[in-house]
Design an enzyme around this catalytic site. Structure first.
Site, PDB file in Angstrom:
ATOM      1  N   GLU A  83      29.904  31.390  42.644  1.00 60.90           N
ATOM      2  CA  GLU A  83      31.151  33.161  42.252  1.00 60.90           C
ATOM      3  C   GLU A  83      31.257  32.591  40.769  1.00 60.90           C
ATOM      4  O   GLU A  83      32.174  33.337  39.747  1.00 60.90           O
ATOM      5  CB  GLU A  83      32.111  33.248  42.721  1.00 60.90           C
ATOM      6  N   HIS A 102      40.261  34.267  43.717  1.00 61.47           N
ATOM      7  CA  HIS A 102      39.217  34.618  44.218  1.00 61.47           C
ATOM      8  C   HIS A 102      39.685  34.026  45.768  1.00 61.47           C
ATOM      9  O   HIS A 102      39.630  32.801  45.883  1.00 61.47           O
ATOM     10  CB  HIS A 102      37.890  34.513  44.289  1.00 61.47           C
ATOM     11  N   HIS A 104      39.572  34.217  50.332  1.00 65.03           N
ATOM     12  CA  HIS A 104      39.405  35.369  51.703  1.00 65.03           C
ATOM     13  C   HIS A 104      40.411  35.740  52.682  1.00 65.03           C
ATOM     14  O   HIS A 104      40.403  35.038  53.464  1.00 65.03           O
ATOM     15  CB  HIS A 104      38.622  34.218  52.463  1.00 65.03           C
ATOM     16  N   TYR A 123      55.035  51.264  47.277  1.00 67.88           N
ATOM     17  CA  TYR A 123      55.064  50.893  45.296  1.00 67.88           C
ATOM     18  C   TYR A 123      54.846  49.978  45.004  1.00 67.88           C
ATOM     19  O   TYR A 123      54.414  49.583  43.889  1.00 67.88           O
ATOM     20  CB  TYR A 123      56.253  51.433  45.027  1.00 67.88           C
ATOM     21  N   HIS A 165      33.776  40.750  52.003  1.00 75.09           N
ATOM     22  CA  HIS A 165      33.897  39.217  51.061  1.00 75.09           C
ATOM     23  C   HIS A 165      35.135  39.230  51.248  1.00 75.09           C
ATOM     24  O   HIS A 165      35.845  38.137  51.956  1.00 75.09           O
ATOM     25  CB  HIS A 165      33.367  39.328  50.108  1.00 75.09           C
ATOM     26  N   TYR A 218      59.106  43.292  34.166  1.00 67.31           N
ATOM     27  CA  TYR A 218      59.447  42.843  36.283  1.00 67.31           C
ATOM     28  C   TYR A 218      58.610  41.603  36.169  1.00 67.31           C
ATOM     29  O   TYR A 218      58.900  40.848  36.552  1.00 67.31           O
ATOM     30  CB  TYR A 218      59.244  44.307  36.213  1.00 67.31           C
TER      31      TYR A 218
HETATM   32  P1  13P Z   1      32.335  28.128  46.492  1.00 67.46           P
HETATM   33  O1  13P Z   1      32.505  27.079  46.987  1.00 67.46           O
HETATM   34  O2  13P Z   1      30.532  28.451  45.335  1.00 67.46           O
HETATM   35  O3  13P Z   1      32.944  28.846  45.048  1.00 67.46           O
HETATM   36  O4  13P Z   1      32.186  29.728  47.172  1.00 67.46           O
HETATM   37  C1  13P Z   1      32.951  30.147  47.777  1.00 67.46           C
HETATM   38  C2  13P Z   1      32.892  31.447  48.131  1.00 67.46           C
HETATM   39  O5  13P Z   1      34.366  32.161  48.810  1.00 67.46           O
HETATM   40  C3  13P Z   1      32.154  32.517  47.701  1.00 67.46           C
HETATM   41  O6  13P Z   1      32.665  33.761  47.477  1.00 67.46           O
END
Ligand code: 13P
Length: 221
Positions: A83, A102, A104, A123, A165, A218
């Site tokens: 990514e 990033h 999940h 809020y 995703h 804050y």
């Molecule tokens: P990477 O291990 O390449 O960072 O990928 C993990 C991921 O969450 C792809 O969206």
């Protein structure tokens, strides 16, 4: 397998590499993320430092992190996260941001499986910069297409969901981006739970603006 040939040097300070690895481990320990999913970057000069692709966080060492220059060229012992494009594009287009997380997380991703963002039902939605946390349309992982839709969903915001995703959270610091990612997951969990009683009422744009004003100073983690 990656085998370290020399013992790690002794250090008395926290390096950017250390803080990225600590944040990766923290996001898995808290349940925000699992396995080798997710990735983290930190601005470094006119480029960035980013996690390598598909390496378990508990095995990750400082030398595993990858530097990506302003031209998108990677240097390091490993390949950068798949990514790297959206990390690179976000840091290039958003001078207000120095860290990109990033992940999940289960509840926020459950909303994103339906292509739904988080509306102004609580809020705290205002902490991401406006009256909603958008969900970017689906694009395949690792593509420029995903970077493009993510950047658009992040317009005027510091977080977004990614359809089918996960999530992206931004911060001036890595600590702030990680904090925001955790808050987004909590908001998603609250929203999902409330949906059992039907769609909850929403706060007005005026109220969210008022909250944003009241919050100034804050959310300065
Ligand atoms: P990477 O291990 O390449 O960072 O990928 C993990 C991921 O969450 C792809 O969206």
């Amino acid at each position: 397998m990656h085998i370290r040939k020399t013992p790690p040097p002794r250090r008395d300070f926290v390096t950017p590499e250390d803080s990225i690895i600590a944040a990766c481990r923290a996001m898995n320990a808290s349940g925000l993320n699992q396995g080798t999913s997710g990735n983290i970057s930190l601005r470094q000069g006119d480029g960035m430092l980013i996690t390598p692709t598909s390496l378990a966080y508990d095995r990750m060492e400082p030398a595993d992190l990858v530097t990506v220059g302003p031209d998108g060229r990677a240097s390091g012992e490993r390949r950068p996260s798949s990514e790297w494009r959206f990390h690179h594009d976000i840091l290039r287009h958003r001078p207000d941001v120095n860290a990109v997380v990033h992940a999940h997380p289960v509840h926020a991703t459950a909303l994103a499986l339906h292509g739904r963002g988080i509306p102004a039902v609580h809020y705290m939605v205002a902490i991401a910069g406006g009256a909603d946390i958008r969900c970017a349309p689906y694009a395949r992982f690792g593509t420029q297409g995903l970077s493009d839709v993510a950047l658009a969903a992040l317009e005027g915001r510091t977080a977004c969901l990614l359809a089918h995703h996960g999530i992206i959270a931004l911060g001036r610091t890595l600590e702030q981006a990680l904090w925001l990612a955790e808050e987004i997951e909590v908001l998603a969990r609250m929203y999902l739970t409330s949906l059992q009683l039907g769609e909850p009422p929403r706060l007005s744009d005026d109220e969210i603006e008022g909250v944003r004003t009241a919050m100034r100073g804050y959310a300065q983690v």
